[in-house]
Design an enzyme around this catalytic site. Sequence first.
Site, PDB file in Angstrom:
ATOM      1  N   HIS A 229      23.333 -56.212-111.087  1.00  0.00           N
ATOM      2  CA  HIS A 229      23.077 -55.767-109.756  1.00  0.00           C
ATOM      3  C   HIS A 229      22.950 -54.349-109.928  1.00  0.00           C
ATOM      4  O   HIS A 229      23.729 -53.430-110.276  1.00  0.00           O
ATOM      5  CB  HIS A 229      24.173 -56.285-108.841  1.00  0.00           C
ATOM      6  CG  HIS A 229      24.266 -55.760-107.296  1.00  0.00           C
ATOM      7  ND1 HIS A 229      23.169 -55.647-106.517  1.00  0.00           N
ATOM      8  CD2 HIS A 229      25.483 -55.016-106.651  1.00  0.00           C
ATOM      9  CE1 HIS A 229      23.743 -54.973-105.559  1.00  0.00           C
ATOM     10  NE2 HIS A 229      24.834 -54.464-105.467  1.00  0.00           N
ATOM     11  N   TYR A 263      22.273 -52.022 -99.214  1.00  0.00           N
ATOM     12  CA  TYR A 263      23.454 -51.800 -98.282  1.00  0.00           C
ATOM     13  C   TYR A 263      23.859 -50.337 -98.788  1.00  0.00           C
ATOM     14  O   TYR A 263      23.184 -49.714-100.168  1.00  0.00           O
ATOM     15  CB  TYR A 263      24.688 -52.736 -98.614  1.00  0.00           C
ATOM     16  CG  TYR A 263      25.357 -52.564-100.165  1.00  0.00           C
ATOM     17  CD1 TYR A 263      26.173 -51.805-100.644  1.00  0.00           C
ATOM     18  CD2 TYR A 263      24.787 -53.683-100.929  1.00  0.00           C
ATOM     19  CE1 TYR A 263      26.631 -51.687-102.015  1.00  0.00           C
ATOM     20  CE2 TYR A 263      25.415 -53.900-102.238  1.00  0.00           C
ATOM     21  CZ  TYR A 263      26.258 -52.881-102.850  1.00  0.00           C
ATOM     22  OH  TYR A 263      26.560 -52.841-104.047  1.00  0.00           O
ATOM     23  N   ASP A 548      38.273 -88.981 -96.280  1.00  0.00           N
ATOM     24  CA  ASP A 548      38.174 -90.217 -96.074  1.00  0.00           C
ATOM     25  C   ASP A 548      37.368 -91.189 -96.759  1.00  0.00           C
ATOM     26  O   ASP A 548      36.690 -90.831 -97.099  1.00  0.00           O
ATOM     27  CB  ASP A 548      37.861 -90.613 -94.252  1.00  0.00           C
ATOM     28  CG  ASP A 548      36.298 -90.047 -94.129  1.00  0.00           C
ATOM     29  OD1 ASP A 548      35.918 -89.402 -95.022  1.00  0.00           O
ATOM     30  OD2 ASP A 548      35.950 -90.349 -92.963  1.00  0.00           O
TER      31      ASP A 548
END
Length: 820
Positions: A229, A263, A548
């Site tokens: 990255h 960013y 369940d």
Amino acid sequence: MPPASPTDARVVVIGAGIVGCSLADELTARGWRDVTVLDQGPLPAPGGSTSHAPGLVFQTGPSKTMTEFATYTVEKFHSLEADGLSCFNPVGGLEIATTEERWADLHRKAGLAASWGVRAELLTPRRCTDLWPMLDEGRILGGLHTPDDGLARAVPACRAQMARAESRGARFLERHTVTGIERDGGRVTGVVTDRGTFPADHVVSAAGFWGPVIGAMAGVDVPLLPLAHQYATTEPLPALDGVNDPRTEASRPILRFQDRDLYFREHTDRIGIGSYAHRPMPVDPYAVPAFDDAPVMPSSLPFTEEDFAPSWQDSIGLLPALGASRVADGFNGVFSFTPDGMPVLGESRELRGFWLAEAVWVTASAGVARAVAAWMTDGRPDTDLHECDLHRFEDAQRSPAYIEDRGAQNFVEVYDVIHPLQPMEAPRPLRVSPFYARQQELGAFFLEGGGWERPHWYEANAPLAEGLQLPERDAWSARYWSPIAAAEARATREKVALYDMTPLRRLEVTGPGSLGFLQAMTTNQLNKKPGAVTYTLLLDEGGGIRSDLTVARLAPDHFQIGANSGADLDRLLRHAPDGVQVRDITPGTCCIGVWGPLARELVQPLTRDDFSHQGFGYFKARRTHIGHVPVTAMRLSYVGELGWELYTTADLGLRLWDTLWEAGRPHGVIAAGRSAFNSLRLEKGYRSWGHDMTCEHTPYEAGVGFAVRPAKGDFTGRAALEGHSERTVTRKLTCLTLDDPAAVVLGKEPVYAQGADAPSGYVTSAAYGYTLGRCIAYAWLPAALAVPGTAVHLAYFGEKIPATVAEEPLFDPQMTRIRR
């Protein structure tokens, strides 16, 4: 053998990055003292992902669990100090939108933040530029400000936690390269390094992108892909001169420009820029050089300027002041991605005592460490981890090719606007039912889950939708939806439909002692005659719902179980006594649900057995034949209509489908998809484990207390439920109906009491109830609000959607349609 006393357990943690250091701190805080943390590099910055991480901590996302991890990371790092400074700088976060799609998504994200208890505010462009004066205000439609987010000082946080853990007895050893994992009798016994062997009762792989290497030594698959990255830093900028304290580095929020996969964060007088806009760059963890052989550190690869060039131009477009600057330095940093983008946590079943805490970024590090420490010391985590459980992946999802394809796609989509129903595009199709060819002929629209192709509706049913009066949907709720789903739901209620239930997991439990084993593992009474089917629960020791199950007793020592995930199989296998066999029969079998008021007219002529209500009662099972096909038939219904689940082997599946289809023609049979199924099951109030209820909820809170039979004897979780009942709960899974028949929500929206500024709960599942003519939402609410008739409202993309608490089930409360 494990130690006699848990606190005497010898623990070896492999990896002294932020996860390993956090885990040592959490374990020693819980009283475990014999903790050794090994790393091949020098401490406190051994050269893994932590050593180069930019430290961004954004708490909000679609996963409640990941938000809880991040929230705890913020809280903990706030409390840690190194060099006289906090290990967390709460500069906040700012996500900006430059497209209408992103601006809408930020409204949705503000709702997620409210649901999970994170402070967030939508801002105008002017207020965004107040927080980040360098922004080009003319490009911005708005932003989402999260003031409690910020920057983690990862390496100082490691040092602070190392010091605390060492003060309690832990030790951290640098430059110890792990070369092997010792085992005996299916248990881990030690860790071999180039500087000696360390005996261990528990070994935790927190090795980051080296996780697959460590896992291979233990014979355990670690499904993650290391990827590079890009991160670059500008020259000093005049606009930042004197703005920031060099010790804290930043004062403005972390800035995310997700429309361009970017960013930004401050580094005193420079800007750091991270980019996900480039091509995926997979990294072979076996080829990463050791610390002393790496130019900078093992996780820092050479910067590829050509990959960053488009991102640099996009950065200048958003922050024009960068036009007078340039990239001073950069690197391609290695970190981990999994096929679904979530961490990989838990203990291996094949090698007991070998734990994974992998694919964890700094954002979630302390939260993950706390959960894993609780799991190790208490026997269960203190939060719901089903999304992160290492057993969630199917065998078909563990091939290196699959992991690489999905990991790379997750990298590409990390900042994309992802719809909750949106499937990965490749590799597909991977798993298909025997009916796949027929489904294609009928124009099935497939979504994917667990590797399975799942029809959500069939274009062949489009004529049935003509003339239906349905509310117009907004663009978001209209994605992955068709009005055909309404026609399929209606046909199920009025005639009969075939549903492909093959992707639902099926387990087989056989052998002497099977009944006693299942009685001890589950909540309901299973000591019934062969032919009985029982809905029951798997609880953890604290009374939380792990899953369940639907259990059919086919013979005295033969049970077929409808389960939810690989974690159910893992739990049963771990606890099965000698002589009891637990087997996953899903890949070799298939299932068709035949449901609707004409189901008996369709099925009865195909079998010589009595399928009348008297001859084949509700929640009963039998082996029979449908035409030429041997089947296990169970009279169950998750759509609230008469019908059966018909199971057979995969080789006979297509013949079963064709037999039912031909016999159903005179009755107007259709194939129906998961979209109609979900609508119908919510009309009946049937819970979906993993969405509506998890281990964080007790049966009485979730409305499934009827499946608990304490009088039958001891079972896991029974003691924790003593004194609990529906009358004692303080929160409840609650049925809501939206007041406006045209309104639709999809799930995870915050729910507000009248006049309240803070949400009281959040939506779990939601779908339009075509039989009722309005949207249904189930939500967790305080018991005081869960009173039929109570008015509330939901926040959906910033809009207030009025709703009312309703009595459940909404459809056929007397069960007359199923029991006929």
